[in-house]
Design a protein around this motif. Structure first.
Motif, mmCIF file in Angstrom:
data_model
loop_
_atom_site.group_PDB
_atom_site.id
_atom_site.type_symbol
_atom_site.label_atom_id
_atom_site.label_comp_id
_atom_site.label_asym_id
_atom_site.label_seq_id
_atom_site.Cartn_x
_atom_site.Cartn_y
_atom_site.Cartn_z
ATOM 1 N N GLU A 204 48.420 3.214 79.259
ATOM 2 C CA GLU A 204 49.852 3.404 79.904
ATOM 3 C C GLU A 204 49.915 4.812 80.447
ATOM 4 O O GLU A 204 49.359 5.832 79.952
ATOM 5 C CB GLU A 204 50.846 3.232 78.874
ATOM 6 C CG GLU A 204 50.854 1.905 77.953
ATOM 7 C CD GLU A 204 51.553 1.751 76.969
ATOM 8 O OE1 GLU A 204 52.595 2.639 76.863
ATOM 9 O OE2 GLU A 204 51.661 0.588 76.158
ATOM 10 N N PHE A 205 50.567 4.899 81.576
ATOM 11 C CA PHE A 205 51.101 6.206 82.049
ATOM 12 C C PHE A 205 52.400 5.979 83.085
ATOM 13 O O PHE A 205 52.435 5.189 83.921
ATOM 14 C CB PHE A 205 50.103 6.534 83.118
ATOM 15 C CG PHE A 205 49.943 7.917 83.351
ATOM 16 C CD1 PHE A 205 49.684 8.940 82.368
ATOM 17 C CD2 PHE A 205 50.049 8.485 84.670
ATOM 18 C CE1 PHE A 205 49.563 10.253 82.801
ATOM 19 C CE2 PHE A 205 50.214 9.859 85.195
ATOM 20 C CZ PHE A 205 49.819 10.699 83.978
ATOM 21 N N SER A 206 53.061 6.891 82.781
ATOM 22 C CA SER A 206 54.618 6.575 83.222
ATOM 23 C C SER A 206 55.236 8.044 83.779
ATOM 24 O O SER A 206 54.666 9.009 83.080
ATOM 25 C CB SER A 206 55.570 5.896 82.476
ATOM 26 O OG SER A 206 55.881 6.674 81.168
ATOM 27 N N ARG A 207 56.124 8.074 84.560
ATOM 28 C CA ARG A 207 56.588 9.226 85.159
ATOM 29 C C ARG A 207 58.354 9.096 84.930
ATOM 30 O O ARG A 207 58.987 7.886 85.274
ATOM 31 C CB ARG A 207 56.273 9.435 86.588
ATOM 32 C CG ARG A 207 56.799 10.871 87.032
ATOM 33 C CD ARG A 207 56.613 11.048 88.499
ATOM 34 N NE ARG A 207 57.176 12.215 89.119
ATOM 35 C CZ ARG A 207 56.981 12.748 90.165
ATOM 36 N NH1 ARG A 207 56.360 11.796 91.223
ATOM 37 N NH2 ARG A 207 57.477 13.705 90.736
ATOM 38 N N ARG A 208 58.837 10.231 84.373
ATOM 39 C CA ARG A 208 60.254 10.042 84.377
ATOM 40 C C ARG A 208 60.902 10.458 85.792
ATOM 41 O O ARG A 208 60.483 11.544 86.470
ATOM 42 C CB ARG A 208 60.645 11.160 83.353
ATOM 43 C CG ARG A 208 62.125 11.335 83.078
ATOM 44 C CD ARG A 208 62.718 12.459 82.020
ATOM 45 N NE ARG A 208 62.266 13.641 82.418
ATOM 46 C CZ ARG A 208 63.163 14.354 83.172
ATOM 47 N NH1 ARG A 208 64.075 13.912 83.485
ATOM 48 N NH2 ARG A 208 62.836 15.615 83.303
#
Length: 761
Positions: A207-211
C-alpha cells in the motif's frame, strides 16, 4: 481405540490412524462379509478425519488391522479435495508395498488395492499438495467385498508464522526533487525469531498513498529498490539480524506518504510494517520561489513605477518642447519673448535629458505639471505683453508694464509654484478691466494735455501753420471728450490718435522750418550745415513714421529737438563768453553801460544753463522759453556793445505732448551665473543613485526571502507542491499583505485547508 463389530460377518478388521509429522483426525468403520471382523481406528472419533497443516505438502498415514485368521483383500478409494471455491485438488494414495493409486484426472477418485495379512496391520499414505491456505474437504472409502465404509476428510491449510520481525522502521524525512521524480531511503532490520533458517520472498510495498491538498488520500506511484536493482529473495540464518536499506524511487514529489512494507515466504503468514515518508523540497527551492516572486515584483514595480511613468513623462516633455519650439518660431524678432521661452526650453531640455538617461526622480511629474502651466502662462503672457506694448497713449504701457514684468519673472523662475502661477494668470486675466479703466482716465488727461499744448503753441506762435491747424485739432479733441462721456472709449481713442498724428506732423514740419534758418550765434557755419543735415535726416524718418507709429515719430522728434537745443545752447554759451571777453576789453564803455552789459550776459548764462537742464529733462516748452530769453539778453548785450541788431534766432515755439517711453527692464543674461552641467555629470549622478538603489534592493530581497523561508518553508514538512510554489511567489510579490491573516489565511484560500502539517510517526 474404537471397535465396531459387523452384524453379518464373523471376521473383523481394525483401522489404526498414525500421525506422521501432522495430527490426524478422522474415522472409518470397516465392514466385511463372512466371519466377524473387528475394525480399530486410533484417535478418529465419529468417522471424521480432521487435519491441520501449515505447509503446502500434506501427508497422512493410516493403518488397517485385520483381526481374523485369514488375509483380507480390500480397496482404498479417495475423492479429490475440494476448496472453498469449488476447485478440486487430487489426493494420492500409496502403500508400504510400493503400490500407488491411479487417478484418471484432477476430478477422479484414486484407488489403492491392499492385502491385509491376518493379525497384522497394513499402513497406507494419503498425500496432497495444497498451495493456498483455506479449508479443503474430501472422503476416504474402504471397500471389502460388498462392504463400503467411508470417513470424511477435512484439511485446514493454515499459514505458519514467518518467525521474522521488521525492526527499526521510523517516520522517514527526505528532500524532494524540484523537477522529476523524487526518492527516499528506508532503513530496516530483519530479525529471525523462530530459530530456523528461512528464505524470504522479495520485499514489496503493498500500500502506498499520498495526502492530497484537501486532506484526503490518493494512491501514489513508487518503486522499491535495493541499490539500483529491484529486491530479490532474502535468506536469513537462525536468529540472524539483517540490516537492509531500501530506496523508494519514482515518488511524485513533495508531500506526506503512507505505505506498508511486506516481508513473506512461501507457506508462511507475511509480516507487514507501516511507514510514513515526508518529502519536502530543499530550502534553496523555497528561496528560489520567493526570489522569483521578488524578481517579478521588482520587475512589475520597475515597469509600473519607473519605466512606464518615465516614458509617459518623456512624452509629455517632448510635446512640451515641440510647443516651445513652435512658440519660438512665432516669436520671431521679439527678443524679450524669445528669452522668456528659451528659459523654459532649457528647463524642459534638462529634464528630458535626465529622463532619457533612465532616471525617474521623485517630483518629476509635478515638475512637468508646473512647466506645462508655466508654458500656458507664457502663451497668455505673450498675448498681454503685445497688447500692452500696443497701448496708446504710451503712459498706459508704463502703468501695466509692471504686471508684465512680474509675470515674466514667474515664468522664468524654476521655483515658481502652482499658487504663484495661478496668481500670475489671474493678474493677466484681470488686465482687461484695468486697462479699460486706466485707458479712460489717461485718455481724458492726454486729451486735455494735448489741447493745452496746442493752445499754448498758438499763444506763443499766433501766426503760421500751427495757428491755422489749431482750431481743427481742438474741435476734434472736443469730439473725443464727448465720446468719452458716452462711454465710447474706442472712438475717443481713434480721434486722439488721429489728432496726435496730425500734431506730430505739424511739429516735425515746424522744426524742419526752424533749422532752415542761418547759423545761430556761437555756431560755425560749416558745423551748422553738418548738424542740420543730420537733423533733417532724423526728422524725415520721424515724418515717415507718423502714419504707422506716432509714438516712434514723436520720440525721433524729441531726440531731434533735444539735439537742436543742445546745439543752440552750446552756441549761445560760446557767444556769451565772447561778449563777456569783449565787454571786459572795451575801454569806450562808461561804468553804467558796462554794468548793464555784464548783467545781461550773466542773465543769458543763467537762462542757457536752465534751458539745457530743461532739455535734459525733455521739457521742450521750458527749454524754448529759456533759450528765447537767453537770446534776447544776448542780443541786447551785443546791441549795447556794437550798436547793431540781430534777427531772432528762434522764430517759432513748439509745445509737443510729453510722451515718456517706459520700457521694461531687459531680462538678465540667461547664461550669466548658470552652472555648466555635462552629460557625464548626469551619468555620475545616475550611477551613484543606482548603486544606492542596488544596496537597498539587495537588503530588501534578503530580508523578504529569509522571512519567507521562516514563515513558509520551515514549519511545513511537506513544502514543495505547486500550491507552495505559488504561495512563495505571491509572498515574494508581496500579495500576502492584502489579507488580514497574512500568509496562513492566503494559503487557506488557495488550498481550502488549514496550513498546519502533522507528521505521523
Amino acid at each position: 481405540m474404537l471397535e465396531r463389530i459387523s452384524a453379518s460377518g464373523t471376521r473383523r478388521c481394525r483401522w489404526t490412524g498414525l500421525l506422521v509429522g501432522l495430527a490426524i483426525l478422522g474415522s472409518s468403520p470397516c465392514r466385511a462379509e463372512g466371519p466377524p471382523v473387528k475394525l480399530s481406528i486410533l484417535g478418529v472419533p465419529d468417522g471424521q478425519i480432521k487435519l491441520s497443516a501449515d505447509t503446502a505438502a500434506v501427508a497422512l498415514t493410516l493403518g488397517v488391522e485385520a483381526s481374523g485368521n485369514k488375509d483380507i483383500s480390500a480397496t482404498i478409494r479417495s475423492s479429490p479435495l475440494r476448496d472453498a471455491s469449488g476447485h478440486l485438488h487430487p489426493l494420492e494414495l500409496s502403500a508400504d508395498s510400493g503400490l500407488a493409486s491411479q487417478a484418471a484426472g484432477p476430478g477422479t477418485r484414486a484407488e489403492l488395492p491392499i492385502v491385509i495379512p491376518a493379525g497384522r496391520v497394513v499402513t497406507f499414505r494419503v498425500a496432497a499438495t495444497l498451495a493456498a491456505t483455506g479449508q479443503y474437504t474430501g472422503d476416504i472409502s474402504f471397500l471389502h467385498g460388498s462392504t463400503r465404509d467411508t470417513a470424511q476428510l477435512s484439511v485446514t491449510r493454515a499459514a505458519r508464522e514467518l518467525g521474522v520481525e521488521i525492526q527499526g522502521i521510523q517516520p522517514l524525512r527526505a528532500v524532494a526533487a524540484v523537477g522529476g521524480d523524487s526518492y527516499a531511503q528506508l532503513r530496516i532490520v530483519l530479525q529471525e525469531t523462530a530459530g530456523r533458517p528461512v528464505t524470504l520472498d522479495a520485499p514489496i510495498v503493498t500500500e502506498f498513498s499520498r495526502r492530497e491538498a484537501n486532506g484526503g488520500r490518493g494512491q501514489a506511484s513508487q518503486r522499491l529498490l535495493i541499490g539500483i536493482r529491484d529486491p530479490g529473495p532474502l535468506t536469513l540464518a537462525a536468529n540472524q539480524s539483517l540490516p537492509l536499506s531500501f530506496i523508494l524511487a519514482e515518488l511524485e514529489g513533495a508531500g506526506e506518504y503512507q505505505g506498508k512494507l511486506r516481508i513473506g515466504a512461501r507457506g508462511a503468514r507475511p509480516v507487514d510494517a507501516d511507514f510514513t515518508v515526508t518529502l519536502r523540497q530543499p530550502a534553496s527551492a523555497a528561496f528560489m520561489a520567493i526570489l522569483i516572486g521578488v524578481g517579478i515584483s521588482i520587475a512589475l514595480r520597475f515597469l509600473s513605477e519607473s519605466v512606464r511613468p518615465r516614458l509617459v513623462e518623456m512624452r509629455r516633455a517632448q510635446w512640451l518642447l515641440l510647443e516651445l519650439e513652435r512658440m519660438l518660431q512665432e516669436a520671431r524678432d521679439q527678443q524679450e519673448e524669445i528669452a522668456t521661452i528659451r528659459s523654459l526650453h532649457r528647463e524642459v531640455s534638462a529634464l528630458l535629458l535626465t529622463l532619457e538617461l533612465g532616471t525617474m526622480e521623485p517630483g518629476v511629474r509635478e515638475q512637468l505639471d508646473r512647466l506645462s502651466e508655466r508654458r500656458k502662462l507664457t502663451n497668455l503672457w505673450i498675448y498681454w505683453r503685445r497688447r500692452v506694448a500696443g497701448l496708446v497713449p504710451s503712459s498706459l504701457r508704463g502703468k501695466f508694464q509692471g504686471v508684465i514684468v512680474s509675470v515674466r519673472g514667474v515664468i522664468s523662475s524654476a521655483d515658481s509654484n502652482v499658487s504663484q502661477i495661478e496668481q500670475a494668470r489671474q493678474r493677466l486675466q484681470g488686465l482687461d478691466a484695468l486697462i479699460e479703466t486706466e485707458l479712460r482716465r489717461q485718455l481724458t488727461a492726454h486729451i486735455e494735455a494735448l489741447r493745452k499744448s496746442i493752445e499754448a503753441a498758438v499763444a506763443s506762435r499766433p501766426e503760421g501753420a500751427i495757428a491755422g491747424s489749431a482750431g481743427i485739432l481742438t474741435a476734434r479733441l472736443g469730439e473725443a471728450r464727448n465720446h468719452l462721456g458716452e462711454d465710447n472709449v474706442p472712438a475717443a481713442l481713434d480721434i486722439y490718435t488721429e489728432v496726435s498724428a496730425k500734431w506730430a506732423e505739424i511739429l516735425v514740419d515746424d522744426l524742419m522750418e526752424i533749422i532752415g534758418a542761418g547759423a545761430p550765434p556761437g555756431v560755425a557755419p560749416d558745423r551748422w550745415v553738418v548738424e542740420t543735415d543730420a537733423l533733417r535726416t532724423q526728422l524725415a524718418g520721424a515724418r515717415a513714421a507718423v502714419s504707422s507709429n506716432v509714438e516712434q515719430a514723436m520720440a525721433s522728434y524729441q531726440e531731434a529737438w533735444a539735439r537742436y537745443t543742445r546745439l543752440i545752447g552750446a552756441g549761445l554759451k560760446r557767444h556769451i563768453e565772447a561778449l563777456r571777453t569783449e565787454a571786459a576789453a572795451d575801454q569806450d564803455l562808461d561804468r553804467d553801460e558796462r554794468d548793464t552789459v555784464v548783467s545781461l550776459i550773466q542773465g543769458a548764462e543763467s537762462q542757457v544753463a536752465a534751458a539745457l537742464t530743461a532739455a535734459s529733462a525733455a521739457n521742450t516748452q521750458d527749454t524754448l522759453t529759456q533759450l528765447l530769453q537767453a537770446e534776447r539778453a544776448t542780443l541786447e548785450a551785443e546791441r549795447r556793445l556794437h550798436g547793431d541788431k540781430r534777427g531772432a534766432m528762434l522764430a517759432s515755439e513748439a509745445a509737443p505732448l510729453k510722451l515718456p517711453i517706459d520700457l521694461p527692464p531687459p531680462l538678465a543674461d540667461a547664461h550669466a551665473g548658470d552652472r555648466v552641467v555635462t552629460r557625464e555629470d548626469l551619468r555620475i549622478n545616475v550611477r551613484q543613485t543606482r548603486a544606492i538603489d542596488a544596496v537597498l534592493l539587495v537588503v530588501t530581497v534578503l530580508v523578504t526571502t529569509v522571512l519567507g523561508l521562516i514563515t513558509l518553508w520551515s514549519p511545513d514538512a511537506t513544502w514543495g507542491g505547486w500550491e507552495d510554489w505559488i504561495m512563495a511567489m505571491l509572498w515574494g510579490l508581496g500579495l500576502h499583505q492584502f489579507t488580514f491573516a497574512g500568509v496562513a489565511n492566503l494559503r487557506e484560500r488557495l488550498t481550502g485547508q488549514r496550513t498546519s502539517v502533522t507528521v505521523s510517526s
